[in-house]
Design a protein around this motif. Structure first.
Motif, PDB file in Angstrom:
ATOM      1  N   LEU A   1      15.111  13.249   7.697  1.00 44.42           N
ATOM      2  CA  LEU A   1      13.983  12.655   6.978  1.00 44.42           C
ATOM      3  C   LEU A   1      14.359  11.260   6.512  1.00 44.42           C
ATOM      4  CD1 LEU A   1      12.871  15.725   4.827  1.00 44.42           C
ATOM      5  CD2 LEU A   1      11.837  14.885   6.945  1.00 44.42           C
ATOM      6  N   PRO A   2      13.481  10.269   6.738  1.00 46.99           N
ATOM      7  CA  PRO A   2      13.819   8.893   6.390  1.00 46.99           C
ATOM      8  C   PRO A   2      13.811   8.652   4.887  1.00 46.99           C
ATOM      9  CG  PRO A   2      11.568   9.025   7.193  1.00 46.99           C
ATOM     10  CD  PRO A   2      12.155  10.398   7.369  1.00 46.99           C
ATOM     11  N   ALA A   3      14.714   7.761   4.438  1.00 45.62           N
ATOM     12  CA  ALA A   3      14.661   7.305   3.055  1.00 45.62           C
ATOM     13  C   ALA A   3      13.362   6.517   2.876  1.00 45.62           C
ATOM     14  CB  ALA A   3      15.860   6.420   2.742  1.00 45.62           C
ATOM     15  N   PRO A   4      12.551   6.829   1.868  1.00 44.01           N
ATOM     16  CA  PRO A   4      11.289   6.101   1.701  1.00 44.01           C
ATOM     17  C   PRO A   4      11.526   4.672   1.229  1.00 44.01           C
ATOM     18  CG  PRO A   4      11.578   7.709  -0.067  1.00 44.01           C
ATOM     19  CD  PRO A   4      12.708   7.910   0.881  1.00 44.01           C
ATOM     20  N   PRO A   5      10.565   3.781   1.460  1.00 47.97           N
ATOM     21  CA  PRO A   5      10.704   2.409   0.979  1.00 47.97           C
ATOM     22  C   PRO A   5      10.636   2.374  -0.547  1.00 47.97           C
ATOM     23  CG  PRO A   5       8.480   2.789   1.777  1.00 47.97           C
ATOM     24  CD  PRO A   5       9.258   4.033   2.088  1.00 47.97           C
ATOM     25  N   PHE A   6      11.207   1.315  -1.144  1.00 46.11           N
ATOM     26  CA  PHE A   6      11.101   1.188  -2.605  1.00 46.11           C
ATOM     27  C   PHE A   6      11.159  -0.261  -3.037  1.00 46.11           C
ATOM     28  CE2 PHE A   6      15.758   1.854  -2.023  1.00 46.11           C
ATOM     29  CZ  PHE A   6      16.242   0.712  -2.650  1.00 46.11           C
ATOM     30  N   LEU A   7      10.701  -0.491  -4.251  1.00 48.14           N
ATOM     31  CA  LEU A   7      10.819  -1.770  -4.952  1.00 48.14           C
ATOM     32  C   LEU A   7      11.250  -1.443  -6.371  1.00 48.14           C
ATOM     33  CD1 LEU A   7      10.296  -4.854  -5.300  1.00 48.14           C
ATOM     34  CD2 LEU A   7       7.961  -4.248  -5.925  1.00 48.14           C
TER      35      LEU A   7
ATOM     36  N   PRO B   1      16.235  10.582   1.117  1.00 46.19           N
ATOM     37  CA  PRO B   1      17.049  10.166  -0.034  1.00 46.19           C
ATOM     38  C   PRO B   1      16.441   8.988  -0.781  1.00 46.19           C
ATOM     39  CG  PRO B   1      18.158   9.656   2.063  1.00 46.19           C
ATOM     40  CD  PRO B   1      16.858  10.295   2.402  1.00 46.19           C
ATOM     41  N   PHE B   2      16.643   8.985  -2.101  1.00 47.03           N
ATOM     42  CA  PHE B   2      16.098   7.928  -2.960  1.00 47.03           C
ATOM     43  C   PHE B   2      17.199   7.485  -3.923  1.00 47.03           C
ATOM     44  CE2 PHE B   2      13.104   6.003  -6.036  1.00 47.03           C
ATOM     45  CZ  PHE B   2      12.283   5.318  -5.144  1.00 47.03           C
TER      46      PHE B   2
ATOM     47  N   ALA C   1      15.895  -7.762  -8.822  1.00 49.38           N
ATOM     48  CA  ALA C   1      15.147  -6.669  -8.182  1.00 49.38           C
ATOM     49  C   ALA C   1      15.750  -6.385  -6.813  1.00 49.38           C
ATOM     50  CB  ALA C   1      13.676  -7.028  -8.049  1.00 49.38           C
ATOM     51  N   LEU C   2      15.422  -5.212  -6.320  1.00 55.32           N
ATOM     52  CA  LEU C   2      15.977  -4.712  -5.072  1.00 55.32           C
ATOM     53  C   LEU C   2      14.852  -4.011  -4.322  1.00 55.32           C
ATOM     54  CD1 LEU C   2      18.547  -3.777  -3.365  1.00 55.32           C
ATOM     55  CD2 LEU C   2      18.634  -1.808  -4.927  1.00 55.32           C
ATOM     56  N   ARG C   3      14.769  -4.253  -3.018  1.00 52.02           N
ATOM     57  CA  ARG C   3      13.749  -3.530  -2.242  1.00 52.02           C
ATOM     58  C   ARG C   3      14.324  -3.117  -0.894  1.00 52.02           C
ATOM     59  NH1 ARG C   3       9.244  -8.332  -1.075  1.00 52.02           N
ATOM     60  NH2 ARG C   3      10.267  -9.286   0.736  1.00 52.02           N
ATOM     61  N   TYR C   4      13.688  -2.081  -0.324  1.00 45.68           N
ATOM     62  CA  TYR C   4      14.170  -1.479   0.927  1.00 45.68           C
ATOM     63  C   TYR C   4      12.986  -1.251   1.861  1.00 45.68           C
ATOM     64  CZ  TYR C   4      15.764   2.150   4.174  1.00 45.68           C
ATOM     65  OH  TYR C   4      16.041   2.866   5.315  1.00 45.68           O
ATOM     66  N   ALA C   5      13.164  -1.608   3.120  1.00 48.25           N
ATOM     67  CA  ALA C   5      12.156  -1.365   4.171  1.00 48.25           C
ATOM     68  C   ALA C   5      10.794  -1.930   3.783  1.00 48.25           C
ATOM     69  CB  ALA C   5      12.049   0.135   4.473  1.00 48.25           C
ATOM     70  N   TRP C   6      10.818  -3.127   3.205  1.00 51.02           N
ATOM     71  CA  TRP C   6       9.589  -3.721   2.673  1.00 51.02           C
ATOM     72  C   TRP C   6       8.963  -4.623   3.729  1.00 51.02           C
ATOM     73  CZ3 TRP C   6       7.791  -1.950  -1.871  1.00 51.02           C
ATOM     74  CH2 TRP C   6       6.660  -2.574  -2.402  1.00 51.02           C
TER      75      TRP C   6
ATOM     76  N   LEU D   1       0.834  -1.214   0.000  1.00 51.49           N
ATOM     77  CA  LEU D   1       0.000   0.000   0.000  1.00 51.49           C
ATOM     78  C   LEU D   1       0.863   1.256   0.000  1.00 51.49           C
ATOM     79  CD1 LEU D   1      -1.948   2.289   1.357  1.00 51.49           C
ATOM     80  CD2 LEU D   1      -3.037   0.589  -0.095  1.00 51.49           C
ATOM     81  N   ARG D   2       1.947   1.247   0.777  1.00 50.86           N
ATOM     82  CA  ARG D   2       2.857   2.411   0.780  1.00 50.86           C
ATOM     83  C   ARG D   2       3.377   2.667  -0.628  1.00 50.86           C
ATOM     84  NH1 ARG D   2       5.696  -0.344   5.326  1.00 50.86           N
ATOM     85  NH2 ARG D   2       4.622   0.334   7.222  1.00 50.86           N
ATOM     86  N   TRP D   3       3.759   1.609  -1.308  1.00 47.81           N
ATOM     87  CA  TRP D   3       4.280   1.738  -2.673  1.00 47.81           C
ATOM     88  C   TRP D   3       3.205   2.283  -3.610  1.00 47.81           C
ATOM     89  CZ3 TRP D   3       8.652   2.286  -4.912  1.00 47.81           C
ATOM     90  CH2 TRP D   3       8.870   1.911  -6.239  1.00 47.81           C
ATOM     91  N   HIS D   4       1.988   1.734  -3.465  1.00 50.42           N
ATOM     92  CA  HIS D   4       0.884   2.192  -4.327  1.00 50.42           C
ATOM     93  C   HIS D   4       0.498   3.641  -4.033  1.00 50.42           C
ATOM     94  CE1 HIS D   4       0.611  -1.710  -5.942  1.00 50.42           C
ATOM     95  NE2 HIS D   4      -0.165  -2.261  -5.047  1.00 50.42           N
TER      96      HIS D   4
END
Length: 520
Positions: free
Chosen positions: A486-492, A392-393, A463-468, A324-327
């Motif tokens: 500020l926290p780095a946001p999660p990603f996929l 950061p991203f 693929a690579l993901r963070y804080a998933w 949901l965070r990703w969406h």
């Protein structure tokens, strides 16, 4: 609870002159460059004269409007007014007149969503201190619509919890999950501290509600007609469009400066993977509707800020919160982006609260949420230059084939909070539909780079993901932040192979991944 029903009232067959339900003493109307829309009820066919006057009764502006048939409503647009106040706003029809006092011109923000938006100042960290501070902000004005639903689109609010008010400890902390919204209040207060002119806050929120209830049938149609035929049974305020009909549609005549949204927990359990359509569709539809409803006074690309989901259960094997965070970013990871222009996001996955008396899904630290939101508002809505408003991203990754290391380059300087945290994972199995995620430990963090050990993955990184994860880290202790905290946001992200360098390194260009393609 003050509950008002302001419908067209008649005495002896004649309509009584009145303003619409959400106009009142102490209100904030949108300042220039927009013109504030003002409307109300009167005798069909009659002419209503609307005037703005200052201290001593000096009339600064007059507008006339004819009461339409058969609705019995009149509407006018005030000339753009500079910030400030107090003013009087008077409507006159024949010998009748209605006067609203202590009116200010400033910026009007609408706050909507579910229970984390509904949580009051009474319920948050340092509540007593925050409530005591209310008296210092008489030019941040508050209004709360009552929870209400309808099967048809309404033109006016049927019920109001809090008419326009100067903030007090009582009306900011009326009770648990009643009024006034802590996130909305703190956002408005922080904006006032930056802007130094009046801010009007309009709360329209209802706990436990999915995005479908806040979406117009038009918006749901843009995503394939919404949840019709779904196995889930909708009822009450969860029913598609019922909150749009009763709580948003009545407000479309308002001239707004921006919207703040905190919603999504309900959709972590319901139609999760449709949210990458339903959320951008809601934003686009609300913008179009407020622009049209205000006769173009609310700008078409109305700034829209939102809170990315916080946390729920520790050690949960579920990844619906992560999806949901990703969406919420339309599967891009950061906003604004091409699918979500003029938006801004407060990352909240590191503001977890295991011991919240309202349940861990309702963290009490709303100050950091609002702080991160107002940074985005100042950058995106107000165009403040050189203001860092998001974490950061990653911009690229380089694979060192011989050493089985992955070097990720980030957009900002990094601060490494937790060295022992399993924050990164790689997918290295083929076919991708059977993706098996393996931890990729961080072995080094530079000023802008992170080096991961690939371990059992070899060099096949798909693929690579963070804080998933549903609960990716403890309070303010995720792995990576920027120097502003500020926290780095999660990603996929999936990897696109490109040319090798001297056989030693293989460049991996990153692109947002489609969750469904990975079968997760």
């Amino acid at each position: 609870v003050i509950s008002t029903t302001l419908r067209l009232t008649r005495t002896k067959g004649r309509a009584i002159l009145s303003f619409a339900s959400y106009y009142g003493d102490h209100m904030v109307l949108q300042k220039e460059p927009a013109g504030a829309v003002v409307w109300g009820y009167g005798e069909p066919g009659a002419v209503v004269v609307v005037a703005v006057s200052g201290d001593g009764g000096l009339v600064l502006m007059k507008k006339t409007a004819q009461v339409k048939e058969p609705s019995g409503t009149w509407t006018t647009i005030l000339d753009p007014m500079d910030q400030g106040g107090p003013y009087m706003l008077t409507a006159r029809q024949g010998s009748e007149n209605v006067t609203l006092r202590d009116i200010c011109f400033g910026d009007v923000w609408l706050c909507s969503g579910q229970s984390n938006m509904v949580m009051t100042v009474l319920q948050i960290t340092n509540a007593s201190r925050e409530l005591a501070a209310a008296a210092h902000y008489p030019y941040v004005r508050v209004f709360a619509a009552a929870p209400s639903r309808s099967d048809v689109e309404l033109d006016d609010l049927e019920h109001i919890d809090l008419p326009w008010s100067i903030p007090t400890a009582e009306n900011l902390g009326h009770g648990n999950f009643t009024y006034f919204s802590a996130v909305c209040w703190l956002l408005g207060r922080y904006l006032y501290e930056a802007l130094r002119y009046p801010v009007g806050l309009v709360e329209v929120a209802w706990g436990g509600t999915p995005i479908e209830a806040w979406s117009s049938p038009r918006a749901l149609q843009a995503c394939g007609g919404g949840p019709q035929g779904s196995p889930f049974h909708f009822s009450g305020p969860q029913t598609p469009s019922v909150l749009w009909n009763a709580m948003i549609h009545p407000l479309l005549n308002m001239t707004l400066r921006g919207i703040a949204w905190y919603q999504g927990e309900a959709n972590a359990f319901l139609h999760t993977d449709q949210y990458n359509c339903t959320f951008p569709a809601l934003i686009a539809d609300w913008r179009q509707a407020f622009h049209a409803g205000s006769a173009g006074q609310t700008e078409l690309l109305l700034p829209f800020g939102f809170v990315q989901l916080s946390t729920y259960r520790q050690q949960s094997p579920q990844n619906s919160f992560a999806r949901l965070r990703w969406h919420q970013t339309a599967d891009v990871g950061v906003v604004p982006n091409a699918r979500m222009p003029r938006t801004f996001m407060a990352v909240a996955m590191d503001l977890c609260d295991e011991h919240s008396p309202y349940g861990s899904i309702h963290p009490q630290d709303k100050q950091n949420v609002a702080h991160r939101l107002q940074l985005g508002a100042r950058a995106v809505a107000y165009g403040e230059k050189n203001l860092v408003f998001q974490g950061p991203f990653p911009t690229r990754a380089v694979l060192e084939v011989t050493r089985a290391l992955l070097n990720i380059t980030y957009s900002q300087q990094l601060v490494w909070h937790r060295r022992d945290m399993p924050a990164f994972e790689v997918c290295c199995s083929s076919p991708v539909s059977l993706c098996r995620w393996l931890p990729a430990p961080m072995v080094a963090v530079g000023s802008h780079t992170v080096t991961l050990a690939l371990g059992g993955c070899g060099t096949l990184v798909l693929a690579l993901r963070y804080a998933w994860a549903e609960w990716p880290c403890e309070y303010q202790s995720c792995a990576l932040y920027n120097t502003q905290g500020l926290p780095a946001p999660p990603f996929l992200l999936e990897t696109l192979r490109s040319s090798s360098r001297a056989g030693e390194m293989e460049l991996l260009r990153l692109r947002p991944s489609s969750l469904l393609a990975w079968g997760i």
